[in-house]
Design a protein around this motif. Structure first.
Motif, mmCIF file in Angstrom:
data_model
loop_
_atom_site.group_PDB
_atom_site.id
_atom_site.type_symbol
_atom_site.label_atom_id
_atom_site.label_comp_id
_atom_site.label_asym_id
_atom_site.label_seq_id
_atom_site.Cartn_x
_atom_site.Cartn_y
_atom_site.Cartn_z
ATOM 1 N N LYS A 96 0.838 -1.185 0.000
ATOM 2 C CA LYS A 96 0.000 0.000 0.000
ATOM 3 C C LYS A 96 0.877 1.241 0.000
ATOM 4 O O LYS A 96 1.527 1.564 0.989
ATOM 5 C CB LYS A 96 -0.917 0.011 1.228
ATOM 6 N N THR A 97 0.906 1.933 -1.144
ATOM 7 C CA THR A 97 1.645 3.188 -1.258
ATOM 8 C C THR A 97 0.735 4.198 -1.960
ATOM 9 O O THR A 97 -0.348 3.838 -2.419
ATOM 10 C CB THR A 97 2.949 3.018 -2.062
ATOM 11 N N PRO A 98 1.161 5.462 -2.057
ATOM 12 C CA PRO A 98 0.316 6.432 -2.766
ATOM 13 C C PRO A 98 0.037 6.067 -4.214
ATOM 14 O O PRO A 98 -0.961 6.512 -4.781
ATOM 15 C CB PRO A 98 1.135 7.726 -2.677
ATOM 16 N N ARG A 99 0.892 5.222 -4.841
ATOM 17 C CA ARG A 99 0.743 4.936 -6.260
ATOM 18 C C ARG A 99 0.541 3.455 -6.574
ATOM 19 O O ARG A 99 0.278 3.114 -7.725
ATOM 20 C CB ARG A 99 1.963 5.455 -7.022
ATOM 21 N N LEU A 100 0.677 2.612 -5.573
ATOM 22 C CA LEU A 100 0.560 1.166 -5.782
ATOM 23 C C LEU A 100 -0.375 0.548 -4.759
ATOM 24 O O LEU A 100 -0.438 0.982 -3.604
ATOM 25 C CB LEU A 100 1.932 0.479 -5.688
ATOM 26 N N ASP A 101 -1.063 -0.498 -5.193
ATOM 27 C CA ASP A 101 -1.929 -1.258 -4.293
ATOM 28 C C ASP A 101 -1.866 -2.717 -4.727
ATOM 29 O O ASP A 101 -1.966 -3.019 -5.922
ATOM 30 C CB ASP A 101 -3.359 -0.735 -4.364
ATOM 31 N N GLY A 102 -1.677 -3.624 -3.759
ATOM 32 C CA GLY A 102 -1.596 -5.031 -4.117
ATOM 33 C C GLY A 102 -1.108 -5.867 -2.960
ATOM 34 O O GLY A 102 -1.364 -5.542 -1.785
ATOM 35 N N SER A 103 -0.367 -6.941 -3.287
ATOM 36 C CA SER A 103 0.130 -7.837 -2.245
ATOM 37 C C SER A 103 1.212 -8.733 -2.816
ATOM 38 O O SER A 103 1.377 -8.845 -4.033
ATOM 39 C CB SER A 103 -1.018 -8.701 -1.691
ATOM 40 N N ILE A 104 1.968 -9.367 -1.925
ATOM 41 C CA ILE A 104 2.920 -10.404 -2.313
ATOM 42 C C ILE A 104 2.456 -11.723 -1.720
ATOM 43 O O ILE A 104 1.820 -11.763 -0.659
ATOM 44 C CB ILE A 104 4.362 -10.084 -1.849
ATOM 45 N N SER A 105 2.742 -12.790 -2.415
ATOM 46 C CA SER A 105 2.375 -14.125 -1.949
ATOM 47 C C SER A 105 3.497 -14.687 -1.090
ATOM 48 O O SER A 105 4.672 -14.640 -1.478
ATOM 49 C CB SER A 105 2.118 -15.043 -3.146
#
Length: 618
Positions: A96-105
């Protein structure tokens, strides 16, 4: 004779452009046949002969020899469901950053879930962001994986691999301020750690370390991988590169997706492989029109840069394979590499090149053959857009500026055309006099040129010198991400999409909608700007001397309207450029012709032609 040759050259160029544009619109590149993965039983070791292996959980693992001839495993499990379903199959750490959203497995510590929060899939719809990376087990898997290649007595299962379940040692979310450290320990006294961090833009740092608690030295080689399962959807337009891009000590290489299977087959990897040894500075990854993922070893780090395609698993892959290192007994050794995953924004990429020492990173943008022209042209467009705040007006301003700079060259061309236009009545008289006697006609034309001191080739060189410049301008407008969802004025809300207006519903006066982009009916659904482009092209054509050959004259007469339909589904920003260029060219040429004593009466000539045809019919 020279006049006929020039007309033939122009005709050939126009028809070639027409064929190219039509081919890519009507016959887009075919998707390759997907070959089901073959489950080949491997010996479980990281040896050079390993090709494909079946893991205990049933997933397929493709292997690629790394530095020293051993192999790097990559999970390419067959698609089993939706992307959302695949994300629920493994434990995850959020990004979670100002420009990215996601996850790592945590399975494999793969960075396989990433959205670009600044970019919407649909205009003004923030509910669906651009998806860059996706997990295995879902459609079009696209992810980054890092790890170690085993040497000597160590085996595949003695190092973390694509199916390793990592534990979280510290951190619970990856932000620009908080990294996460993962840990995995084998049963032979080796403790592996991986710290993943990200900045406030698109650059990840992956710090890998190995703690050797045994009483013997061990040897391992670090690697990074970006894998894509199945050929990605591409625009497929000839002026844009989509596929592998890599820098190797200052040399930039591009490999299209459809060219990757044509590389030499490496039997050790059971794949088509292209490998380059990088001595000090380089990177490798995949680029799309606006987005990119890239593996970046540290500056000064030698590595083996590899792109490959495995037909068995239909996987496109890029590797950064670093030399092996010795971890002494009782010691800890590690290495840090970077991963760029985001939008190809000029300022951001330039900043990484300048301040993070990513060599030649700005060349990840597809500048084309005329890079010495496209780079400065882009900088001017970029500056104008920042000053004006409207990309459409910036395009018009840039076109006007370039036309002004090239005016001295254009002047010579237009003067030559004006003199040729002035001779048009004399040419018609010669045609009536000699009829179908082409040899006598050519002699008469040459004598006329000599008498009037007109050189028909005088305007060719200036035009030829301008062609690379305007092609470069077209290229810049086509590839720049600043066009994406950029508004102009009126009904144009996205310069990267076709003009949404359509004459099929009288530009909104009638209540019915218009055909969807990409359908055959959309070809006939042209908007205001494509129509303006056809009209301005036709007006410009009327200022030039008409071909003496009737067939050529008829073809040239149809070209503006054919191009109007052909370019009707192109991005509005590109069509706007053509409208601006044609309009400025028409004004310049008309003014110069008037200054040479030629008074083109375009509408009057049309009426005269109609009257002549009517009289002949009677």
């Amino acid at each position: 004779m020279q006049d006929d040759e020039n007309k033939n050259l122009m005709l050939a160029m126009a028809l070639s452009a027409l064929v190219i544009i039509g081919w890519f619109l009507i016959f887009p590149p075919e998707q390759p046949e997907v070959i089901p993965p073959e489950k080949v039983v491997a010996d479980g070791r990281g040896g050079a002969n390993q090709s494909l292996g079946t893991q205990p959980d049933g997933s397929i693992v493709a292997s690629a020899p790394a530095a020293g001839g051993t192999s790097v495993p990559v999970d390419t499990a067959e698609t089993i469901g939706t992307r959302e379903n695949a994300l629920t199959k493994t434990n995850r750490i959020a990004i979670k950053t100002p420009r990215l959203d996601g996850s790592i497995s945590l399975k494999g510590a793969r960075i396989d879930d990433l959205h670009l929060t600044d970019y919407n899939v649909r205009l003004n719809d923030p509910s669906d962001k651009i998806t860059l990376l996706s997990p295995t087990g879902g459609p079009k898997a696209y992810y980054a994986l890092h790890g170690w290649t085993p040497y000597d007595s160590l085996t595949y299962n003695d190092v973390p691999h694509a199916n390793t379940e990592w534990a979280v040692e510290s951190g619970d979310i990856i932000t620009e301020a908080t990294p996460v450290t993962l840990k995995w320990e084998n049963d032979k006294g080796l403790i592996f750690r991986r710290t993943i961090s990200v900045d406030d833009n698109y650059m990840f740092n992956i710090e890998q370390s190995v703690e050797n608690t045994t009483d013997e030295d061990v040897r391992l080689a670090p690697y990074g991988i970006i894998a894509r399962q199945g050929e990605p959807e591409t625009i497929g337009f000839y002026i844009l590169h989509e596929g592998v891009v890599r820098a190797s000590d200052g040399e930039i290489e591009e490999i299209d997706y459809d060219d990757m299977p044509d590389e030499a087959i490496d039997p050790r990897e059971n794949a088509a492989v292209s490998a380059v040894d990088v001595e000090a500075n380089g990177w490798i990854g995949f680029t799309d029109k606006y987005w990119m993922t890239t593996l970046i070893p540290n500056t000064g780090q030698a590595f083996n840069s590899v792109s490959k395609y495995s037909a068995n698993s239909d996987t496109y892959q890029t590797d950064a394979r670093l030399p092996s290192m010795v971890i002494p007994a009782g010691a800890t050794q590690g290495i840090t590499t970077s991963l760029f995953a985001g939008a190809k924004e000029y300022e951001i990429i330039k900043d990484y090149e300048r301040n993070a020492n990513v060599d030649s990173f700005i060349d990840s943008i597809d500048w084309g053959w005329f890079f010495f022209l496209t780079k400065p042209i882009f900088l001017v467009l970029h500056l104008l857009n920042n000053l004006i705040g409207n990309m459409g007006i910036a395009i018009i301003g840039l076109t006007l500026l370039i036309k002004a700079l090239l005016f001295p060259l254009a002047y010579k061309s237009y003067v030559s055309m004006a003199r040729m236009k002035e001779l048009q009545p004399e040419m018609e008289k010669l045609k009536e006099k000699h009829g179908e006697d082409k040899q006598a006609m050519q002699k008469g034309v040459l004598a006329l040129y000599k008498e009037k001191k007109v050189n028909p080739a005088a305007g060719c060189l200036p035009i030829l010198l301008q062609i690379p410049i305007f092609f470069s301008l077209y290229k810049v407008i086509f590839v720049t991400i600043e066009m994406y969802h950029a508004p102009f004025i009126g009904w144009i809300h996205d310069l990267s999409a076709p003009d949404p207006s359509s004459f099929l519903n009288m530009f909104g006066l009638f209540p019915w909608g218009t055909p969807e982009v990409g359908t055959i009916f959309a070809f006939f659904s042209i908007g205001v700007y494509p129509i303006l482009m056809g009209i301005t092209m036709w007006l410009q054509q009327k200022l030039n001397p008409a071909p003496t050959d009737k067939t050529q004259a008829q073809i040239f007469a149809w070209l503006p309207w054919v191009f109007m339909f052909m370019l009707g589904q192109f991005a509005a920003g590109l069509v706007l450029y053509w409208v601006a260029n044609n309009t400025i060219t028409f004004i310049q040429q008309y003014t110069i012709m008037r200054s040479q004593g030629v008074k083109p009466d375009i509408l009057g000539n049309i009426f005269k032609r109609f009257k002549k045809e009517e009289a002949e019919s009677k």
